[in-house]
Design an enzyme around this catalytic site. Structure first.
Site, PDB file in Angstrom:
ATOM      1  N   ASP A 265       1.627  -3.803  -9.593  1.00  0.00           N
ATOM      2  CA  ASP A 265       1.432  -5.125 -10.185  1.00  0.00           C
ATOM      3  C   ASP A 265       1.822  -5.135 -11.659  1.00  0.00           C
ATOM      4  OD1 ASP A 265       0.459  -5.658  -7.700  1.00  0.00           O
ATOM      5  OD2 ASP A 265      -1.650  -5.610  -8.298  1.00  0.00           O
TER       6      ASP A 265
ATOM      7  N   HIS B 186       0.834  -1.208   0.000  1.00  0.00           N
ATOM      8  CA  HIS B 186       0.000   0.000   0.000  1.00  0.00           C
ATOM      9  C   HIS B 186       0.875   1.266   0.000  1.00  0.00           C
ATOM     10  CE1 HIS B 186      -4.098  -1.752   0.401  1.00  0.00           C
ATOM     11  NE2 HIS B 186      -3.371  -2.789   0.758  1.00  0.00           N
TER      12      HIS B 186
ATOM     13  N   GLY C  87      -4.419 -13.052  -4.913  1.00  0.00           N
ATOM     14  CA  GLY C  87      -3.521 -11.930  -4.642  1.00  0.00           C
ATOM     15  C   GLY C  87      -2.181 -12.040  -5.330  1.00  0.00           C
TER      16      GLY C  87
ATOM     17  N   SER D 190      -3.210 -11.998 -11.047  1.00  0.00           N
ATOM     18  CA  SER D 190      -3.657 -12.632 -12.295  1.00  0.00           C
ATOM     19  C   SER D 190      -4.176 -11.586 -13.269  1.00  0.00           C
ATOM     20  CB  SER D 190      -4.737 -13.667 -11.999  1.00  0.00           C
ATOM     21  OG  SER D 190      -5.839 -13.056 -11.376  1.00  0.00           O
TER      22      SER D 190
END
Ligand code: GLA
Length: 401
Positions: free
Chosen positions: A190, A52, A142, A145
């Site tokens: 990500d 975060h 998590g 994907s």
């Protein structure tokens, strides 16, 4: 963020399943009765540390997993895209109209249409294409994907269309697909991880300017392993909680008069906390500011080859997520506690929170013992059995030969 889980474990080996690239090729052939022009693979990721912090313009340190999503693709005339997926009964098909505005294709197809939309919005002439998707990256665990799907599709379309699209620009476009087309307010970690990671390295990313350094992370040489535990915890309100944490951080930055929480120095943390109105906001800020520092400290230790010493930083990160950011759940706390009690050098939840995976840094010859201890602790608490596997840092998105 990911679409609904499909019941496949994050950590189960793909037993009895053929190679993911072969499945994509076979799917392409069965759906379109022709051979693909090429195949593109994008990995899932875990984040070693820095949770975060990305949407606070801070630092993260993910690495790519040896679990991949593969897109087999071929161009077709006109502005139409047909997409076969091994998780869907029917292919989806959409044209330019569905990519004129966000949200017109929903479900898993939204991630594909979102990439087409983001590329077109950025002014690229996206080639029409037929695509077939197979994946070993589990959904809803998590491990990103969704970013793997976006990255594989984006890279395939960029190559098929000969688009002038440098690697460093690709994460923002994939993120835009997710933020604006699908509607999940995630940060840049990500997509950066799955596109920019290198094998054997963790990706030290400054989320403000997107500069990167590939930090050697040679677990084998250090006699260590990373054990990934799929907590199997159902995601409880994960999307709403994620958005509310992000909003709280942005409000706190406003109150402190800084562009983002990254601009609060750890040396000025106490003073900053003293200017905040309530305990909850103070704890949110303390997590982000100390977590940024833990990433920097981890990078220093890895640069110096002092890999085992990062363990306490991982564990401190978990405590901060549990107590200050309040994003853990009993399953992940149990996995971390059991791993540490069984001798892990450090352990923490990885990813957005409210379930997902835990990673533990272990001596390589103790990984089975630690995995067994976590499984036993789960049984004692009456939780569904966790999945466990060890992983090494894998390459980012590539075109397959
Ligand atoms: C999810 C988001 C990322 C990041 C992490 C938390 O994975 O997609 O952008 O915010 O949560 O670190």
């Amino acid at each position: 963020m990911t679409p609904a889980p499909q019941g496949r474990s994050a950590t189960a080996p793909a037993q009895g399943r053929t190679d993911v690239a072969d499945r994509a090729t076979a799917g392409f052939h069965s759906a379109y009765d022709e051979q693909p022009t090429g195949r593109w693979a994008a990995p899932g990721r875990v984040n070693l540390i820095g949770e975060h912090t990305d949407y606070n313009d801070g630092f993260v340190l993910p690495f790519a997993l040896p679990l991949r999503t593969v897109v087999a693709a071929a161009p077709r005339p006109g502005e139409r895209w047909t997409v076969w997926s091994e998780i869907a009964d029917q292919p989806i098909d959409f044209g330019a109209a569905e990519t004129d505005a966000p949200g017109r294709v929903t479900g898993w197809g939204g991630y594909v249409a979102g990439v087409v939309w983001a590329l077109r919005e950025a002014g690229y002439a996206v080639p029409g294409a037929r695509l077939a998707i197979a994946s070993d990256v589990p959904l809803g665990s998590g491990l990103s994907s969704s970013a793997a799907l976006e990255a594989a599709v984006l890279t395939a379309l960029a190559d098929l269309g000969g688009l002038d699209l440098p690697t460093e620009r690709r994460p923002r476009l994939a993120q835009r697909a997710e933020n604006a087309y699908v509607g999940a307010p995630t940060g840049i970690m990500d997509q950066s991880a799955v596109i920019r990671c290198h094998a054997g390295h963790a990706l030290f990313l400054d989320c403000r300017d997107e500069s990167v350094e590939h930090i050697p992370f040679d677990l084998d040489a250090a006699g260590l392993a990373i054990l990934v535990v799929d907590s199997r915890a159902p995601h409880r309100h994960a999307d709403g909680e994620y958005a509310s944490r992000r909003a709280a951080c942005e409000r706190a930055a406003d109150l402190l008069g800084v562009p983002a929480l990254r601009d609060v120095p750890v040396t000025g943390l106490d003073a900053a906390l003293g200017r905040l109105p309530d305990d909850e906001t103070r704890r949110r800020v303390r997590h982000v500011v100390t977590e940024d520092q833990r990433v920097l400290d981890t990078v220093e230790l890895l640069r110096a080859g002092r890999v085992p010493e990062i363990g306490p930083l991982l564990t401190a990160s978990h405590a901060s997520m549990r107590d200050d950011f309040e994003i853990t759940v009993p399953e992940v706390d149990t996995a971390v506690e059991a791993a540490l009690a069984a001798g892990a050098l450090g352990a923490r939840m990885t990813g957005g929170g409210f379930g997902g995976c835990v990673l533990a840094l272990v001596e390589a010859d103790r990984s089975d013992t630690v995995a067994a201890a976590v499984t036993a602790a789960y049984a004692e608490r009456g939780f569904a059995a966790p999945g466990t596997r060890t992983v090494l840092p894998a390459p980012g998105t590539t075109r397959l030969p």
